[in-house]
Design an enzyme around this catalytic site. Sequence first.
Site, PDB file in Angstrom:
ATOM      1  N   ASP A  31      31.285  59.891  35.500  1.00 21.30           N
ATOM      2  CA  ASP A  31      30.499  61.123  35.459  1.00 21.30           C
ATOM      3  C   ASP A  31      29.652  61.139  34.186  1.00 21.30           C
ATOM      4  O   ASP A  31      30.119  60.763  33.114  1.00 21.30           O
ATOM      5  CB  ASP A  31      31.434  62.347  35.506  1.00 21.30           C
ATOM      6  CG  ASP A  31      30.695  63.616  35.860  1.00 21.30           C
ATOM      7  OD1 ASP A  31      30.915  64.143  36.965  1.00 21.30           O
ATOM      8  OD2 ASP A  31      29.877  64.097  35.036  1.00 21.30           O
ATOM      9  N   ILE A  32      28.421  61.594  34.317  1.00 24.64           N
ATOM     10  CA  ILE A  32      27.483  61.594  33.184  1.00 24.64           C
ATOM     11  C   ILE A  32      27.871  62.650  32.145  1.00 24.64           C
ATOM     12  O   ILE A  32      27.488  62.539  30.982  1.00 24.64           O
ATOM     13  CB  ILE A  32      26.045  61.834  33.707  1.00 24.64           C
ATOM     14  CG1 ILE A  32      25.013  61.298  32.733  1.00 24.64           C
ATOM     15  CG2 ILE A  32      25.785  63.293  34.017  1.00 24.64           C
ATOM     16  CD1 ILE A  32      23.600  61.269  33.301  1.00 24.64           C
ATOM     17  N   ASN A  87      34.577  69.835  45.300  1.00 22.52           N
ATOM     18  CA  ASN A  87      33.978  71.174  45.312  1.00 22.52           C
ATOM     19  C   ASN A  87      33.080  71.345  46.535  1.00 22.52           C
ATOM     20  O   ASN A  87      32.350  70.423  46.909  1.00 22.52           O
ATOM     21  CB  ASN A  87      33.144  71.384  44.046  1.00 22.52           C
ATOM     22  CG  ASN A  87      33.995  71.407  42.787  1.00 22.52           C
ATOM     23  OD1 ASN A  87      35.124  71.906  42.802  1.00 22.52           O
ATOM     24  ND2 ASN A  87      33.477  70.844  41.702  1.00 22.52           N
ATOM     25  N   GLY A  93      31.715  75.736  42.847  1.00 21.85           N
ATOM     26  CA  GLY A  93      31.243  75.039  41.654  1.00 21.85           C
ATOM     27  C   GLY A  93      30.458  73.778  41.948  1.00 21.85           C
ATOM     28  O   GLY A  93      30.201  72.978  41.050  1.00 21.85           O
ATOM     29  N   GLN A  94      30.058  73.605  43.217  1.00 19.84           N
ATOM     30  CA  GLN A  94      29.304  72.392  43.558  1.00 19.84           C
ATOM     31  C   GLN A  94      27.880  72.488  43.021  1.00 19.84           C
ATOM     32  O   GLN A  94      27.193  73.496  43.230  1.00 19.84           O
ATOM     33  CB  GLN A  94      29.283  72.189  45.080  1.00 19.84           C
ATOM     34  CG  GLN A  94      28.713  70.825  45.476  1.00 19.84           C
ATOM     35  CD  GLN A  94      28.759  70.575  46.979  1.00 19.84           C
ATOM     36  OE1 GLN A  94      29.061  71.482  47.769  1.00 19.84           O
ATOM     37  NE2 GLN A  94      28.446  69.356  47.368  1.00 19.84           N
ATOM     38  N   HIS A 100      31.435  64.363  46.921  1.00 14.36           N
ATOM     39  CA  HIS A 100      32.039  63.520  45.884  1.00 14.36           C
ATOM     40  C   HIS A 100      33.438  63.995  45.556  1.00 14.36           C
ATOM     41  O   HIS A 100      33.716  65.191  45.535  1.00 14.36           O
ATOM     42  CB  HIS A 100      31.175  63.488  44.618  1.00 14.36           C
ATOM     43  CG  HIS A 100      30.760  64.840  44.120  1.00 14.36           C
ATOM     44  ND1 HIS A 100      29.717  65.546  44.682  1.00 14.36           N
ATOM     45  CD2 HIS A 100      31.236  65.616  43.117  1.00 14.36           C
ATOM     46  CE1 HIS A 100      29.581  66.705  44.042  1.00 14.36           C
ATOM     47  NE2 HIS A 100      30.503  66.771  43.095  1.00 14.36           N
ATOM     48  N   HIS A 102      36.001  64.119  42.525  1.00 13.75           N
ATOM     49  CA  HIS A 102      36.157  63.969  41.068  1.00 13.75           C
ATOM     50  C   HIS A 102      37.562  63.445  40.783  1.00 13.75           C
ATOM     51  O   HIS A 102      38.533  63.906  41.399  1.00 13.75           O
ATOM     52  CB  HIS A 102      36.095  65.326  40.359  1.00 13.75           C
ATOM     53  CG  HIS A 102      34.787  66.024  40.359  1.00 13.75           C
ATOM     54  ND1 HIS A 102      33.925  65.981  39.293  1.00 13.75           N
ATOM     55  CD2 HIS A 102      34.189  66.824  41.282  1.00 13.75           C
ATOM     56  CE1 HIS A 102      32.859  66.730  39.546  1.00 13.75           C
ATOM     57  NE2 HIS A 102      32.992  67.259  40.759  1.00 13.75           N
TER      58      HIS A 102
HETATM   59  P1  5GP Z   1      29.909  69.177  41.203  1.00 13.66           P
HETATM   60  O1  5GP Z   1      29.704  70.297  40.218  1.00 13.66           O
HETATM   61  O2  5GP Z   1      28.795  69.146  42.219  1.00 13.66           O
HETATM   62  O3  5GP Z   1      31.281  69.154  41.833  1.00 13.66           O
HETATM   63  O4  5GP Z   1      29.861  67.839  40.354  1.00 13.66           O
HETATM   64  C1  5GP Z   1      28.692  67.119  40.129  1.00 13.66           C
HETATM   65  C2  5GP Z   1      29.001  66.151  39.015  1.00 13.66           C
HETATM   66  O5  5GP Z   1      27.982  65.157  39.001  1.00 13.66           O
HETATM   67  C3  5GP Z   1      29.026  66.785  37.633  1.00 13.66           C
HETATM   68  O6  5GP Z   1      30.300  66.554  37.028  1.00 13.66           O
HETATM   69  C4  5GP Z   1      27.887  66.101  36.888  1.00 13.66           C
HETATM   70  O7  5GP Z   1      28.177  65.853  35.532  1.00 13.66           O
HETATM   71  C5  5GP Z   1      27.715  64.807  37.666  1.00 13.66           C
HETATM   72  N1  5GP Z   1      26.359  64.275  37.658  1.00 13.66           N
HETATM   73  C6  5GP Z   1      25.206  64.966  37.909  1.00 13.66           C
HETATM   74  N2  5GP Z   1      24.147  64.153  37.824  1.00 13.66           N
HETATM   75  C7  5GP Z   1      24.624  62.916  37.525  1.00 13.66           C
HETATM   76  C8  5GP Z   1      23.987  61.657  37.303  1.00 13.66           C
HETATM   77  O8  5GP Z   1      22.766  61.501  37.363  1.00 13.66           O
HETATM   78  N3  5GP Z   1      24.799  60.610  37.016  1.00 13.66           N
HETATM   79  C9  5GP Z   1      26.155  60.732  36.930  1.00 13.66           C
HETATM   80  N4  5GP Z   1      26.857  59.631  36.629  1.00 13.66           N
HETATM   81  N5  5GP Z   1      26.788  61.909  37.136  1.00 13.66           N
HETATM   82  C10 5GP Z   1      26.027  62.996  37.423  1.00 13.66           C
END
Ligand code: 5GP
Length: 114
Positions: A31-32, A87, A93-94, A100, A102
């Site tokens: 994760d970034i 999520n 929280g998506q 995906h 986590h």
């Molecule tokens: P969500 O909030 O949708 O469950 O999680 C999305 C996740 O994707 C977040 O933890 C966010 O940091 C990660 N993320 C968003 N954009 C990127 C990206 O460009 N590269 C990577 N490696 N992770 C990302």
Amino acid sequence: MEENCVFCKLIAGEMPVEKLFEDEEIMAFNDINPQAPTHFLVIPKQHIAKPGEIQDGDEALVGKLVHRATRLAHKLGLGNGYRMVINHGDDGGQTVFHLHVHVLGGRRMLWPPG
Ligand code: 5GP
Ligand code: ZN
């Protein structure tokens, strides 16, 4: 591949990513913006926007995501404990609308998550 989907762009190699695993159907990467010492995501290459859009017939693919998530967690030394999160939607929280899983670990995870 879905236009304007950041994870589809990662899959297509259009943006840099720290890959942990890849095969013809799935990919895992760090994760970034990590929320724990270890925080990676496991995604299908097929664009499924969110858990609520998983279709009949996708069971094996979704099982594969969870299976690979656990395999990688143990490979990365998280055997003492880790959290797996999926999520769905705004209230869930998506923020990225490409399914995906986590995996977070390397510290004591709090419950409930809030
Ligand atoms: P969500 O909030 O949708 O469950 O999680 C999305 C996740 O994707 C977040 O933890 C966010 O940091 C990660 N993320 C968003 N954009 C990127 C990206 O460009 N590269 C990577 N490696 N992770 C990302
Ligand atoms: Zn996508």
